[in-house]
Enzyme design. Structure first.
Site, PDB file in Angstrom:
ATOM      1  N   ASP A  36       0.844  -1.189   0.000  1.00 41.51           N
ATOM      2  CA  ASP A  36       0.000   0.000   0.000  1.00 41.51           C
ATOM      3  C   ASP A  36       0.882   1.243   0.000  1.00 41.51           C
ATOM      4  O   ASP A  36       1.952   1.256   0.622  1.00 41.51           O
ATOM      5  CB  ASP A  36      -0.913   0.009   1.234  1.00 41.51           C
ATOM      6  CG  ASP A  36      -2.146   0.881   1.038  1.00 41.51           C
ATOM      7  OD1 ASP A  36      -3.256   0.326   0.937  1.00 41.51           O
ATOM      8  OD2 ASP A  36      -1.998   2.119   0.990  1.00 41.51           O
ATOM      9  N   ASP A  62       4.239   2.255  -4.480  1.00 41.09           N
ATOM     10  CA  ASP A  62       3.284   2.765  -5.457  1.00 41.09           C
ATOM     11  C   ASP A  62       3.130   1.727  -6.559  1.00 41.09           C
ATOM     12  O   ASP A  62       4.125   1.341  -7.196  1.00 41.09           O
ATOM     13  CB  ASP A  62       3.824   4.088  -6.019  1.00 41.09           C
ATOM     14  CG  ASP A  62       2.913   4.738  -7.039  1.00 41.09           C
ATOM     15  OD1 ASP A  62       1.873   4.140  -7.404  1.00 41.09           O
ATOM     16  OD2 ASP A  62       3.248   5.856  -7.489  1.00 41.09           O
ATOM     17  N   THR A 128     -15.805  -3.191  -9.381  1.00 41.95           N
ATOM     18  CA  THR A 128     -17.024  -2.622  -8.803  1.00 41.95           C
ATOM     19  C   THR A 128     -18.187  -2.744  -9.768  1.00 41.95           C
ATOM     20  O   THR A 128     -17.998  -2.725 -11.001  1.00 41.95           O
ATOM     21  CB  THR A 128     -16.806  -1.134  -8.465  1.00 41.95           C
ATOM     22  OG1 THR A 128     -18.052  -0.519  -8.122  1.00 41.95           O
ATOM     23  CG2 THR A 128     -16.221  -0.372  -9.647  1.00 41.95           C
ATOM     24  N   ASP A 129     -19.400  -2.831  -9.227  1.00 40.04           N
ATOM     25  CA  ASP A 129     -20.586  -2.852 -10.087  1.00 40.04           C
ATOM     26  C   ASP A 129     -20.799  -1.518 -10.787  1.00 40.04           C
ATOM     27  O   ASP A 129     -21.578  -1.434 -11.742  1.00 40.04           O
ATOM     28  CB  ASP A 129     -21.833  -3.250  -9.299  1.00 40.04           C
ATOM     29  CG  ASP A 129     -22.168  -2.321  -8.139  1.00 40.04           C
ATOM     30  OD1 ASP A 129     -21.413  -1.369  -7.870  1.00 40.04           O
ATOM     31  OD2 ASP A 129     -23.195  -2.569  -7.472  1.00 40.04           O
ATOM     32  N   GLU A 130     -20.104  -0.479 -10.358  1.00 38.75           N
ATOM     33  CA  GLU A 130     -20.286   0.841 -10.976  1.00 38.75           C
ATOM     34  C   GLU A 130     -19.828   0.866 -12.439  1.00 38.75           C
ATOM     35  O   GLU A 130     -20.205   1.765 -13.189  1.00 38.75           O
ATOM     36  CB  GLU A 130     -19.573   1.913 -10.168  1.00 38.75           C
ATOM     37  CG  GLU A 130     -20.189   2.137  -8.799  1.00 38.75           C
ATOM     38  CD  GLU A 130     -19.580   3.312  -8.055  1.00 38.75           C
ATOM     39  OE1 GLU A 130     -19.457   4.391  -8.663  1.00 38.75           O
ATOM     40  OE2 GLU A 130     -19.234   3.149  -6.876  1.00 38.75           O
ATOM     41  N   TYR A 155     -14.303   7.870 -11.904  1.00 40.60           N
ATOM     42  CA  TYR A 155     -13.886   6.722 -11.096  1.00 40.60           C
ATOM     43  C   TYR A 155     -14.265   5.410 -11.773  1.00 40.60           C
ATOM     44  O   TYR A 155     -13.420   4.534 -12.000  1.00 40.60           O
ATOM     45  CB  TYR A 155     -14.512   6.775  -9.698  1.00 40.60           C
ATOM     46  CG  TYR A 155     -14.543   5.425  -9.010  1.00 40.60           C
ATOM     47  CD1 TYR A 155     -13.353   4.762  -8.710  1.00 40.60           C
ATOM     48  CD2 TYR A 155     -15.749   4.801  -8.695  1.00 40.60           C
ATOM     49  CE1 TYR A 155     -13.377   3.502  -8.104  1.00 40.60           C
ATOM     50  CE2 TYR A 155     -15.778   3.554  -8.091  1.00 40.60           C
ATOM     51  CZ  TYR A 155     -14.596   2.907  -7.803  1.00 40.60           C
ATOM     52  OH  TYR A 155     -14.612   1.675  -7.215  1.00 40.60           O
ATOM     53  N   LYS A 159     -11.996   2.302 -13.477  1.00 41.10           N
ATOM     54  CA  LYS A 159     -12.103   0.898 -13.078  1.00 41.10           C
ATOM     55  C   LYS A 159     -12.478   0.023 -14.271  1.00 41.10           C
ATOM     56  O   LYS A 159     -11.963  -1.092 -14.429  1.00 41.10           O
ATOM     57  CB  LYS A 159     -13.128   0.734 -11.958  1.00 41.10           C
ATOM     58  CG  LYS A 159     -12.699   1.285 -10.622  1.00 41.10           C
ATOM     59  CD  LYS A 159     -11.471   0.564 -10.050  1.00 41.10           C
ATOM     60  CE  LYS A 159     -11.791  -0.862  -9.619  1.00 41.10           C
ATOM     61  NZ  LYS A 159     -10.615  -1.506  -8.963  1.00 41.10           N
TER      62      LYS A 159
END
Length: 328
Positions: A36, A62, A128-130, A155, A159
């Protein structure tokens, strides 16, 4: 027997952090590496209970730094990569899209190249479902793995791009990969800029709770511990190249979620403050997880049991979230 080595990117964040703890505790014969960068939403205090365990290792780096990532892979020899690391707050993506493209797209490509060169057993990309865009309010419609990708925010677009890169590395190079797309997560260690922890912290402090628009936007809520068990299953049993949707069967409007928290904490709904709606605010998300359930997974938390557990956790762990409020 050779110990399996699992690289978890973004393991100081919310979902990744819960997954790191899950894996460290469930698989003492695996070495779990938490990578992280420790940006504003990442912190290691959540890992105090595991930081001294022999199978837990932390690396600050990174994911978009090619030289560092390539050296890490060649030195350590990972068997699995579970990739959470991402900029994830929609509002921040609207004001600064470039950061999201660098981390979510370029960072994923750097990891894929390193994983390909290392010949890993599985690259699990947590999405993500987005990326599917939005649904209307018809309760009979759901996102499936065949739903076209139609992201509506910087965003979700970043993704979606990373999802397609992962798919391309499977199709082009034969890399063993899976992609999971989850509904909205909630539970312990959720950074307090998100709806549920923000609402809890505001209500506890008797502060106004902002609700976008009319609050009728619908999300399918998934307890983070259910998500962790799903990822464990896909990592070990998912068919290479396949996408698996992870949903909680818990659709609620944002306003219902806020009212539930207020009611549970015994406060007044006068704390609710409707604010100007978010740009490009998707109406509804809802996932059909049938494909994942066929592997043997089912969520263990209803929204009622999960939100009660989450509220209690935040009440008992104010020393964790209060210092983070200044970063929101």
């Amino acid at each position: 027997m050779t110990r399996k080595k699992v690289l978890v990117t973004g393991g100081a964040g919310f979902i990744g952090g819960n997954f790191v703890q899950y894996m460290v505790n469930k698989y003492p014969d695996y070495d779990i590496y938490n990578l992280d960068l420790l940006t504003y939403a990442g912190e290691l205090a959540k890992h105090k209970s595991i930081e001294d365990k022999e199978n837990y290792h932390f690396i600050q780096a990174d994911i978009a730094d090619m030289a560092v990532i390539n050296k890490l892979f060649s030195k350590t020899g990972f068997d699995y990569v579970v990739h959470f690391a991402a900029e994830s707050h929609v509002d921040r993506s609207i004001t600064d899209p470039g950061v999201f493209v660098r981390t979510n797209v370029l960072g994923t490509q750097v990891l894929l190249d390193a994983a390909k060169a290392a010949g890993i057993t599985k690259f699990l990309h947590v999405s993500t479902d987005e990326v599917y865009g939005e649904l209307d309010f018809d309760p009979e419609t759901f996102f499936t793995e065949e739903t076209p990708i139609q992201p509506n925010s910087p965003y979700s677009a970043s993704k979606a791009a990373s999802d397609l890169l992962v798919r391309a590395y499977h199709e082009t190079y034969g890399m063993p990969v899976n992609i999971t797309r989850c509904s909205n997560n909630y539970g312990p260690y959720h950074f307090p800029e998100k709806l549920i922890p923000l609402t809890i912290s505001r209500v506890v402090n008797d502060q106004k709770v902002p609700v976008y628009g009319d609050g009728k936007n619908i999300r399918d809520w998934l307890h983070v511990w259910d998500h962790c068990s799903a990822l464990d299953l896909v990592l070990h049993q998912g068919v290479s190249g396949q996408v698996y949707n992870v949903g909680g069967h818990n659709e609620r409007t944002n306003l219902d979620v806020v009212k539930t928290i207020i009611r549970t904490l015994g406060k007044s709904e006068d704390l609710i403050e409707f604010v100007t709606d978010r740009l490009g605010h998707d109406k509804r998300y809802a996932i059909d997880p049938t494909k994942l359930e066929a592997l043997g997974w089912m969520p263990q938390y209803s929204f009622e049991t999960g939100i009660a557990q989450t509220i209690q956790w935040y009440q008992e762990n104010e020393d964790w979230w209060r210092p983070l409020l200044k970063r929101v």
